[in-house]
Design a protein around this motif. Sequence first.
Motif, mmCIF file in Angstrom:
data_model
loop_
_atom_site.group_PDB
_atom_site.id
_atom_site.type_symbol
_atom_site.label_atom_id
_atom_site.label_comp_id
_atom_site.label_asym_id
_atom_site.label_seq_id
_atom_site.Cartn_x
_atom_site.Cartn_y
_atom_site.Cartn_z
ATOM 1 N N THR A 11 54.528 -55.225 3.319
ATOM 2 C CA THR A 11 54.675 -55.291 4.776
ATOM 3 C C THR A 11 55.132 -56.678 5.235
ATOM 4 O O THR A 11 56.136 -56.815 5.938
ATOM 5 C CB THR A 11 53.316 -54.959 5.430
ATOM 6 O OG1 THR A 11 52.889 -53.686 4.941
ATOM 7 C CG2 THR A 11 53.412 -54.923 6.927
ATOM 8 N N ALA A 12 54.403 -57.714 4.830
ATOM 9 C CA ALA A 12 54.686 -59.058 5.344
ATOM 10 C C ALA A 12 55.982 -59.612 4.753
ATOM 11 O O ALA A 12 56.807 -60.183 5.481
ATOM 12 C CB ALA A 12 53.510 -59.986 5.025
ATOM 13 N N GLU A 35 59.898 -58.301 -6.292
ATOM 14 C CA GLU A 35 58.962 -57.181 -6.085
ATOM 15 C C GLU A 35 58.851 -56.385 -7.380
ATOM 16 O O GLU A 35 59.848 -56.083 -8.020
ATOM 17 C CB GLU A 35 59.458 -56.314 -4.920
ATOM 18 C CG GLU A 35 58.736 -55.012 -4.707
ATOM 19 C CD GLU A 35 57.221 -55.112 -4.498
ATOM 20 O OE1 GLU A 35 56.788 -55.885 -3.624
ATOM 21 O OE2 GLU A 35 56.478 -54.425 -5.228
ATOM 22 N N GLN A 36 57.603 -56.009 -7.709
ATOM 23 C CA GLN A 36 57.379 -55.290 -8.965
ATOM 24 C C GLN A 36 57.674 -53.784 -8.854
ATOM 25 O O GLN A 36 57.924 -53.124 -9.850
ATOM 26 C CB GLN A 36 55.941 -55.494 -9.440
ATOM 27 C CG GLN A 36 54.890 -54.956 -8.484
ATOM 28 C CD GLN A 36 53.473 -55.418 -8.787
ATOM 29 O OE1 GLN A 36 53.244 -56.136 -9.747
ATOM 30 N NE2 GLN A 36 52.521 -55.006 -7.968
ATOM 31 N N GLN A 43 50.952 -48.130 3.968
ATOM 32 C CA GLN A 43 49.567 -47.918 3.529
ATOM 33 C C GLN A 43 48.671 -47.235 4.570
ATOM 34 O O GLN A 43 47.766 -46.475 4.187
ATOM 35 C CB GLN A 43 48.966 -49.246 3.055
ATOM 36 C CG GLN A 43 49.691 -49.807 1.845
ATOM 37 C CD GLN A 43 49.190 -51.181 1.406
ATOM 38 O OE1 GLN A 43 48.004 -51.460 1.391
ATOM 39 N NE2 GLN A 43 50.128 -52.050 1.064
ATOM 40 N N ILE A 77 55.714 -61.138 -11.219
ATOM 41 C CA ILE A 77 55.566 -62.597 -11.211
ATOM 42 C C ILE A 77 54.495 -62.974 -12.224
ATOM 43 O O ILE A 77 53.397 -62.416 -12.215
ATOM 44 C CB ILE A 77 55.158 -63.073 -9.796
ATOM 45 C CG1 ILE A 77 56.249 -62.682 -8.791
ATOM 46 C CG2 ILE A 77 54.901 -64.577 -9.769
ATOM 47 C CD1 ILE A 77 55.702 -62.217 -7.475
ATOM 48 N N ASP A 288 48.200 -60.359 3.706
ATOM 49 C CA ASP A 288 46.862 -60.295 3.107
ATOM 50 C C ASP A 288 46.630 -61.377 2.056
ATOM 51 O O ASP A 288 45.472 -61.640 1.691
ATOM 52 C CB ASP A 288 46.656 -58.934 2.425
ATOM 53 C CG ASP A 288 46.632 -57.780 3.411
ATOM 54 O OD1 ASP A 288 46.530 -58.037 4.624
ATOM 55 O OD2 ASP A 288 46.709 -56.627 2.955
ATOM 56 N N GLY A 298 48.208 -54.893 8.726
ATOM 57 C CA GLY A 298 49.636 -54.950 8.994
ATOM 58 C C GLY A 298 49.913 -55.600 10.341
ATOM 59 O O GLY A 298 50.902 -56.321 10.505
ATOM 60 N N SER A 299 49.008 -55.379 11.312
ATOM 61 C CA SER A 299 49.225 -55.966 12.640
ATOM 62 C C SER A 299 49.132 -57.487 12.568
ATOM 63 O O SER A 299 49.892 -58.196 13.231
ATOM 64 C CB SER A 299 48.209 -55.412 13.639
ATOM 65 O OG SER A 299 46.896 -55.724 13.244
ATOM 66 N N LYS A 377 48.413 -44.052 17.113
ATOM 67 C CA LYS A 377 48.291 -44.271 15.666
ATOM 68 C C LYS A 377 49.407 -43.524 14.920
ATOM 69 O O LYS A 377 50.015 -44.061 14.000
ATOM 70 C CB LYS A 377 46.924 -43.776 15.181
ATOM 71 C CG LYS A 377 46.740 -43.844 13.686
ATOM 72 C CD LYS A 377 45.547 -44.655 13.299
ATOM 73 C CE LYS A 377 45.449 -44.847 11.802
ATOM 74 N NZ LYS A 377 44.647 -45.978 11.422
HETATM 75 C C1 LIG Z 1 44.204 -47.033 3.521
HETATM 76 C C2 LIG Z 1 44.783 -48.169 4.319
HETATM 77 C C3 LIG Z 1 44.918 -48.047 5.701
HETATM 78 C C4 LIG Z 1 45.426 -49.089 6.451
HETATM 79 N N1 LIG Z 1 45.557 -48.941 7.812
HETATM 80 C C5 LIG Z 1 46.044 -49.936 8.559
HETATM 81 C C6 LIG Z 1 46.197 -49.790 9.977
HETATM 82 O O1 LIG Z 1 45.908 -48.728 10.545
HETATM 83 N N2 LIG Z 1 46.685 -50.848 10.673
HETATM 84 C C7 LIG Z 1 47.019 -52.031 10.076
HETATM 85 O O2 LIG Z 1 47.465 -52.957 10.768
HETATM 86 N N3 LIG Z 1 46.891 -52.212 8.735
HETATM 87 C C8 LIG Z 1 46.420 -51.195 7.965
HETATM 88 N N4 LIG Z 1 46.296 -51.351 6.604
HETATM 89 C C9 LIG Z 1 46.532 -52.674 6.003
HETATM 90 C C10 LIG Z 1 47.996 -52.982 5.738
HETATM 91 O O3 LIG Z 1 48.619 -51.927 5.032
HETATM 92 C C11 LIG Z 1 48.059 -54.274 4.922
HETATM 93 O O4 LIG Z 1 47.296 -55.260 5.584
HETATM 94 C C12 LIG Z 1 49.499 -54.760 4.801
HETATM 95 O O5 LIG Z 1 50.237 -53.848 4.029
HETATM 96 C C13 LIG Z 1 49.529 -56.153 4.172
HETATM 97 O O6 LIG Z 1 50.839 -56.520 3.899
HETATM 98 P P1 LIG Z 1 51.163 -57.541 2.712
HETATM 99 O O7 LIG Z 1 52.641 -57.679 2.715
HETATM 100 O O8 LIG Z 1 50.333 -58.743 2.817
HETATM 101 O O9 LIG Z 1 50.707 -56.772 1.378
HETATM 102 P P2 LIG Z 1 51.322 -55.445 0.771
HETATM 103 O O10 LIG Z 1 51.971 -54.626 1.832
HETATM 104 O O11 LIG Z 1 50.229 -54.824 -0.031
HETATM 105 O O12 LIG Z 1 52.491 -55.957 -0.196
HETATM 106 C C14 LIG Z 1 52.295 -56.735 -1.337
HETATM 107 C C15 LIG Z 1 53.487 -56.520 -2.274
HETATM 108 O O13 LIG Z 1 53.445 -57.483 -3.337
HETATM 109 C C16 LIG Z 1 53.819 -56.836 -4.534
HETATM 110 N N5 LIG Z 1 53.214 -57.592 -5.667
HETATM 111 C C17 LIG Z 1 51.905 -57.852 -5.862
HETATM 112 N N6 LIG Z 1 51.739 -58.570 -7.000
HETATM 113 C C18 LIG Z 1 52.968 -58.750 -7.538
HETATM 114 C C19 LIG Z 1 53.454 -59.394 -8.712
HETATM 115 N N7 LIG Z 1 52.639 -60.006 -9.567
HETATM 116 N N8 LIG Z 1 54.777 -59.370 -8.970
HETATM 117 C C20 LIG Z 1 55.635 -58.739 -8.093
HETATM 118 N N9 LIG Z 1 55.248 -58.125 -6.961
HETATM 119 C C21 LIG Z 1 53.927 -58.126 -6.691
HETATM 120 C C22 LIG Z 1 53.227 -55.434 -4.392
HETATM 121 O O14 LIG Z 1 53.870 -54.526 -5.261
HETATM 122 C C23 LIG Z 1 53.469 -55.125 -2.913
HETATM 123 O O15 LIG Z 1 54.682 -54.490 -2.685
HETATM 124 C C24 LIG Z 1 45.820 -50.297 5.811
HETATM 125 C C25 LIG Z 1 45.705 -50.422 4.424
HETATM 126 C C26 LIG Z 1 45.191 -49.373 3.676
HETATM 127 C C27 LIG Z 1 45.078 -49.507 2.163
#
Ligand SMILES: Cc1cc2nc3c(=O)[nH]c(=O)nc-3n(C[C@H](O)[C@H](O)[C@H](O)COP(=O)(O)OP(=O)(O)OC[C@H]3O[C@@H](n4cnc5c(N)ncnc54)[C@H](O)[C@@H]3O)c2cc1C
Length: 409
Positions: A11-12, A35-36, A43, A77, A288, A298-299, A377
Amino acid sequence: MRRLLVLGAGTAGTMVTNKLRRRLAPTDWDITVVEQRDRHFYQPGFLFIPFGAAPGKAVRPTRSTLRPGITLRRGQIDRVLPADNQVLLTNGERLRYDQLVIATGVEPRPDQTPGMRDPRRWRKNVFDFYTYEGAVALAGALRAFAGGRLVVHVTDLPIKCPVAPLEFAFLADAHFRQRGMRDRVELVYATPLAGAFTKPVAARHLGAMLDERKIALEPDFLVERVDDHRLISYDDREIPFDLLVTVPLNMGAEYVARSGLGDELNLVPVDRHTLLSRTWPNIFAIGDANDLPTSKAGSVAHFSVEVFADNFLQHVRGEPMTGRFDGHANCFVESGDGRGLLIDFNYDTEPLPGRYPVPGLGPFRLLRESPVNHWGKLAFRWMYWNLLLPGRPIPLPARMSMAGKHPEE
Ligand SMILES: Cc1cc2nc3c(=O)[nH]c(=O)nc-3n(C[C@H](O)[C@H](O)[C@H](O)COP(=O)(O)OP(=O)(O)OC[C@H]3O[C@@H](n4cnc5c(N)ncnc54)[C@H](O)[C@@H]3O)c2cc1C
């Protein structure tokens, strides 16, 4: 040519690369994201899969989510070498950077709790819904569940979307009522917190919703191990279950620890207003993956990326960063039967009742159930794929506002 390297196209990472590709001239800046996976997951959609939603709606090819002009490097990574401004991939490849953005999120780690990941139990009577595979497997288990004790469980905090396990419990109550078997299902919500949620006002509202639905709350429960059909805590309490739906410990990626960049949960310590590493002047951690004292959501990724993108342009011009992220988070909380509520808060203000985003009008209600919140939602999925991920501007301020909120009600 300067190099911006983004780790993780979740997401981020996707929001930030798409946003910055619009603002950094391709002749001056190369933007590469590592990205892996080849699939991007929405999510929040995982919550609905166990209750019958089509899994395909939560997935798109990663490449299709990135703007032209962004290089996608598929790979894992291995570590960051911050003193050399390089990232090493597990295939031995080295990528150089001028600026690094860590966006590899957190992942559920059932292996961290003894007995949880045991193959005799895992995805047999112990499930998670925080992964795509877990949510799909749980759909089958719920369909086959003929009755008994279903325990919804949070291992420890922080977890991403801390309201999601509560939503699961509310939806399970509605699901079993619709199937005419609620009287045969005992629902329990076990949490390490003293109440249903971290912040007092929301904990009161959400705790009352558990009571109304006859979902038993087991507070202050810190699991030590999972046994056959039992959760056992450090203070020797036991919670028996027929079906366990757990949120395992959430941890940042292992390479963060190997690179000496993380805390004990592999989260990257950052300045809470600029997301800049507390150690390295050219490393940021967004989403995260960082240790911000707000929800992992995500927000939060979206609101913080809005502030970060402007700051980043100042930073690479050698100017001080003037934007200050305030910890703004908002989450729709699905409560079953086509209703939901909304919470909106930041570092300093806990979720309060009121209306959002237009004071007095809404249309969304804060900390109160309504059908409009449920539709919000569901509509969020469209916004995610079409506005948020592509990095398009949306008319919601990144900073939290007190307008429309009622501190005392
Ligand atoms: C069940 C559920 C419900 C949710 N509901 C909500 C909601 O209603 N509202 C809301 O705001 N948020 C919600 N969230 C939370 C939201 O989905 C996350 O906070 C958000 O996706 C975080 O984004 P991010 O980019 O930090 O991490 P992610 O989206 O998890 O992305 C991380 C990326 O890094 C990659 N990665 C990790 N390690 C490696 C590596 N070693 N090498 C290469 N790539 C790697 C992963 O494959 C992934 O694609 C929910 C989450 C879940 C699980």
